[in-house]
Scaffold this motif. Sequence first.
Motif, PDB file in Angstrom:
ATOM      1  N   LEU A 234      73.064  26.137  86.097  1.00 43.76           N
ATOM      2  CA  LEU A 234      72.238  27.248  86.555  1.00 43.76           C
ATOM      3  C   LEU A 234      71.909  28.244  85.430  1.00 43.76           C
ATOM      4  N   PHE A 235      72.826  28.354  84.464  1.00 47.74           N
ATOM      5  CA  PHE A 235      72.659  29.384  83.412  1.00 47.74           C
ATOM      6  C   PHE A 235      72.343  28.794  82.049  1.00 47.74           C
ATOM      7  N   MET A 236      71.904  27.502  82.037  1.00 46.10           N
ATOM      8  CA  MET A 236      71.585  26.863  80.755  1.00 46.10           C
ATOM      9  C   MET A 236      70.419  27.570  80.050  1.00 46.10           C
ATOM     10  N   ASP A 237      69.461  28.059  80.803  1.00 44.13           N
ATOM     11  CA  ASP A 237      68.273  28.676  80.211  1.00 44.13           C
ATOM     12  C   ASP A 237      68.397  30.200  80.056  1.00 44.13           C
ATOM     13  N   GLU A 238      69.537  30.737  80.431  1.00 36.92           N
ATOM     14  CA  GLU A 238      69.728  32.193  80.323  1.00 36.92           C
ATOM     15  C   GLU A 238      70.420  32.535  78.999  1.00 36.92           C
ATOM     16  N   GLU A 239      70.131  33.732  78.517  1.00 37.18           N
ATOM     17  CA  GLU A 239      70.743  34.189  77.260  1.00 37.18           C
ATOM     18  C   GLU A 239      72.152  34.702  77.546  1.00 37.18           C
ATOM     19  N   VAL A 240      73.051  33.770  77.899  1.00 37.21           N
ATOM     20  CA  VAL A 240      74.431  34.124  78.217  1.00 37.21           C
ATOM     21  C   VAL A 240      75.364  33.083  77.613  1.00 37.21           C
ATOM     22  N   GLU A 241      76.621  33.455  77.510  1.00 34.89           N
ATOM     23  CA  GLU A 241      77.677  32.549  77.052  1.00 34.89           C
ATOM     24  C   GLU A 241      78.606  32.313  78.231  1.00 34.89           C
ATOM     25  N   VAL A 242      78.719  31.036  78.645  1.00 32.83           N
ATOM     26  CA  VAL A 242      79.447  30.696  79.870  1.00 32.83           C
ATOM     27  C   VAL A 242      80.808  30.098  79.534  1.00 32.83           C
ATOM     28  N   PHE A 243      81.834  30.619  80.204  1.00 38.79           N
ATOM     29  CA  PHE A 243      83.189  30.054  80.114  1.00 38.79           C
ATOM     30  C   PHE A 243      83.570  29.571  81.513  1.00 38.79           C
ATOM     31  N   THR A 244      84.282  28.421  81.579  1.00 37.05           N
ATOM     32  CA  THR A 244      84.730  27.900  82.882  1.00 37.05           C
ATOM     33  C   THR A 244      86.220  27.652  82.828  1.00 37.05           C
ATOM     34  N   ALA A 245      86.868  27.816  84.003  1.00 35.14           N
ATOM     35  CA  ALA A 245      88.310  27.596  84.102  1.00 35.14           C
ATOM     36  C   ALA A 245      88.604  26.956  85.453  1.00 35.14           C
ATOM     37  N   PRO A 246      89.441  25.891  85.489  1.00 34.80           N
ATOM     38  CA  PRO A 246      89.729  25.169  86.741  1.00 34.80           C
ATOM     39  C   PRO A 246      90.764  25.866  87.615  1.00 34.80           C
ATOM     40  N   SER A 247      91.345  26.985  87.128  1.00 30.65           N
ATOM     41  CA  SER A 247      92.363  27.677  87.935  1.00 30.65           C
ATOM     42  C   SER A 247      92.434  29.136  87.508  1.00 30.65           C
ATOM     43  N   GLY A 248      93.111  29.906  88.369  1.00 27.69           N
ATOM     44  CA  GLY A 248      93.266  31.321  88.048  1.00 27.69           C
ATOM     45  C   GLY A 248      94.089  31.526  86.790  1.00 27.69           C
TER      46      GLY A 248
ATOM     47  N   LYS B 112      94.314  29.528  84.147  1.00 30.67           N
ATOM     48  CA  LYS B 112      93.492  29.230  82.972  1.00 30.67           C
ATOM     49  C   LYS B 112      92.474  30.372  82.743  1.00 30.67           C
ATOM     50  N   GLY B 113      91.976  30.907  83.838  1.00 31.71           N
ATOM     51  CA  GLY B 113      91.023  32.014  83.716  1.00 31.71           C
ATOM     52  C   GLY B 113      91.650  33.233  83.046  1.00 31.71           C
ATOM     53  N   LEU B 114      92.910  33.513  83.404  1.00 32.89           N
ATOM     54  CA  LEU B 114      93.608  34.646  82.791  1.00 32.89           C
ATOM     55  C   LEU B 114      93.838  34.403  81.304  1.00 32.89           C
ATOM     56  N   GLU B 115      94.091  33.129  80.936  1.00 32.07           N
ATOM     57  CA  GLU B 115      94.270  32.803  79.516  1.00 32.07           C
ATOM     58  C   GLU B 115      92.987  33.082  78.734  1.00 32.07           C
ATOM     59  N   ILE B 116      91.854  32.655  79.321  1.00 30.31           N
ATOM     60  CA  ILE B 116      90.566  32.887  78.642  1.00 30.31           C
ATOM     61  C   ILE B 116      90.307  34.382  78.476  1.00 30.31           C
ATOM     62  N   LEU B 117      90.565  35.172  79.527  1.00 25.55           N
ATOM     63  CA  LEU B 117      90.343  36.621  79.442  1.00 25.55           C
ATOM     64  C   LEU B 117      91.236  37.277  78.379  1.00 25.55           C
ATOM     65  N   ALA B 118      92.470  36.770  78.265  1.00 30.76           N
ATOM     66  CA  ALA B 118      93.390  37.327  77.280  1.00 30.76           C
ATOM     67  C   ALA B 118      92.936  36.996  75.861  1.00 30.76           C
ATOM     68  N   ARG B 119      92.247  35.842  75.726  1.00 34.33           N
ATOM     69  CA  ARG B 119      91.823  35.392  74.407  1.00 34.33           C
ATOM     70  C   ARG B 119      90.431  35.882  74.026  1.00 34.33           C
ATOM     71  N   GLU B 120      89.568  35.997  75.017  1.00 35.31           N
ATOM     72  CA  GLU B 120      88.156  36.255  74.770  1.00 35.31           C
ATOM     73  C   GLU B 120      87.807  37.674  75.205  1.00 35.31           C
ATOM     74  N   ALA B 121      87.500  38.528  74.262  1.00 35.88           N
ATOM     75  CA  ALA B 121      87.151  39.915  74.581  1.00 35.88           C
ATOM     76  C   ALA B 121      85.692  40.010  75.007  1.00 35.88           C
ATOM     77  N   GLY B 122      85.399  40.973  75.862  1.00 33.60           N
ATOM     78  CA  GLY B 122      84.018  41.284  76.207  1.00 33.60           C
ATOM     79  C   GLY B 122      83.407  40.404  77.277  1.00 33.60           C
ATOM     80  N   VAL B 123      84.228  39.791  78.138  1.00 38.61           N
ATOM     81  CA  VAL B 123      83.674  39.019  79.261  1.00 38.61           C
ATOM     82  C   VAL B 123      83.099  40.020  80.255  1.00 38.61           C
TER      83      VAL B 123
ATOM     84  N   ILE C 208      93.734  42.796  82.739  1.00 41.29           N
ATOM     85  CA  ILE C 208      93.400  42.290  81.394  1.00 41.29           C
ATOM     86  C   ILE C 208      92.031  42.775  80.941  1.00 41.29           C
ATOM     87  N   SER C 209      91.054  42.722  81.857  1.00 38.62           N
ATOM     88  CA  SER C 209      89.668  43.101  81.502  1.00 38.62           C
ATOM     89  C   SER C 209      89.111  44.053  82.553  1.00 38.62           C
ATOM     90  N   PRO C 210      89.535  45.305  82.487  1.00 38.26           N
ATOM     91  CA  PRO C 210      89.182  46.262  83.552  1.00 38.26           C
ATOM     92  C   PRO C 210      87.693  46.547  83.679  1.00 38.26           C
TER      93      PRO C 210
END
Length: 442
Positions: A31-45, A47-58, A82-84
């Motif tokens: 859905l967001f292939m043509d949008e000017e965005v950077e997409v991250f996906t996580a199969p569980s909560g 994994k999602g928390l790990e990405i937020l801890a690693r990746e600033a500015g989500v 983590i990302s208020p």
Amino acid sequence: MSESPSPSSPEKGKILFVDDEENILRSLQRLFMDEEVEVFTAPSGAKGLEILAREAGVGVIVSDQRMPEMLGVDFLEKSKAISPQSIRILLTGYADVNAAIDAINRGGTFRYLNKPWNDEELVQTVKGALQMYRLLSENKRLTAIVKKQNAELKKWNTELETIVQEQTTELRKSYESLRVINGRLRANFKNTIVAFSGLIELRDKRMRTHSRNVAEVTVNVAKQLGLESEEREIIMVAALLHDIGKIGIPDLMLAREAEQMNFAEREEYLLHPVRGQAAIDRIEELREAGLIIRAHHESYDGNGFPDGLKKGDIPLGARIIALADYIERKIRKAMGARGFEAVRKEVELQKGIFFDPKLVPVVLAQAEAFYKKIRPRTDHIEIELLPGDLQEGMEASRDVFSGTGILLLTKGTILAKPSIMLLKRYYELDPGTQGVFVSVKE
């Protein structure tokens, strides 16, 4: 499913999708292939928390509600720590209002969407959330800048206030120093005038203290008339120096009254007011006093000299000095209390001729008070003391002269510390033949 970010770009917004179904994550990515965005996906909560801890500015977090290890509500609540600043959206396959309310209350969820979603609605919702994140981030950045600038401004204000206080203190010190210096200059100026006046009177010892007596009466009259201090000072200087032009007159002429002079002597005598003005004209500060000195022999009716001025054309200071000078000369020849009454009658006869009628009562009153003050007291005795034995508050009962005849102190002066120091200094430099006579109560 492992996380699979799209190519990174610092200009793009960041979105995190969390769902335990791999096909849903792929659908969301497409859905967001043509949008000017950077997409991250996580199969569980987790994994999602790990990405937020690693990746600033989500900027946006989109999470499914029904996941085996961690419900979406729980994940969103933990992500807030983590990302208020991230904007949170909940996806749920059931019309579960309670879960949505829980997500809003606990996880600070922006809104929730039902599964299956409408693609257009989801894209617009996520893009709107991303725009909100950007606005909030920009607001936070600007707030931080303003806060920093306010802190700097406060610091500058404090430093400026300190500088202003320091400069104010310095200015105050400078002003005080200038005030002291100015006071000394004025005192030295006055003392210089008094010294000149004393030198004039050395020419004619019969007239010792004459100029000082005239000056004191004149200043008292000026005060009574309500004249400003600057004008009073000019008149005082003129009174002290009113006879300065007589320095050039021969000694034999000084011993005579004006009416006893022959024609040539009279012509010479008439020049002394002009000479007096000329003598001090080079000193700019004395020029106004010079004008008064020139006019102090003018008569109210216009028959005086040197310019034949009359009435209001004669400077006020000159009209006052003319009266005080006349009274002083006459009072030296009068004897006792009745002597002043005789002088008063003479002055009254000259009203409107020699003297300003309006000034006569004022000058007479001040002159009477002055000569009464210096008249010997009947309830006091006179004693002679050396300068070292003098005390503040004592009253000089005679004029005090140095050994060479310079007038140091006038009769009736109440001794103060400066006058006592003056006498001590002169008795070392130019010792007199006698001590200082003072009046003390019996």
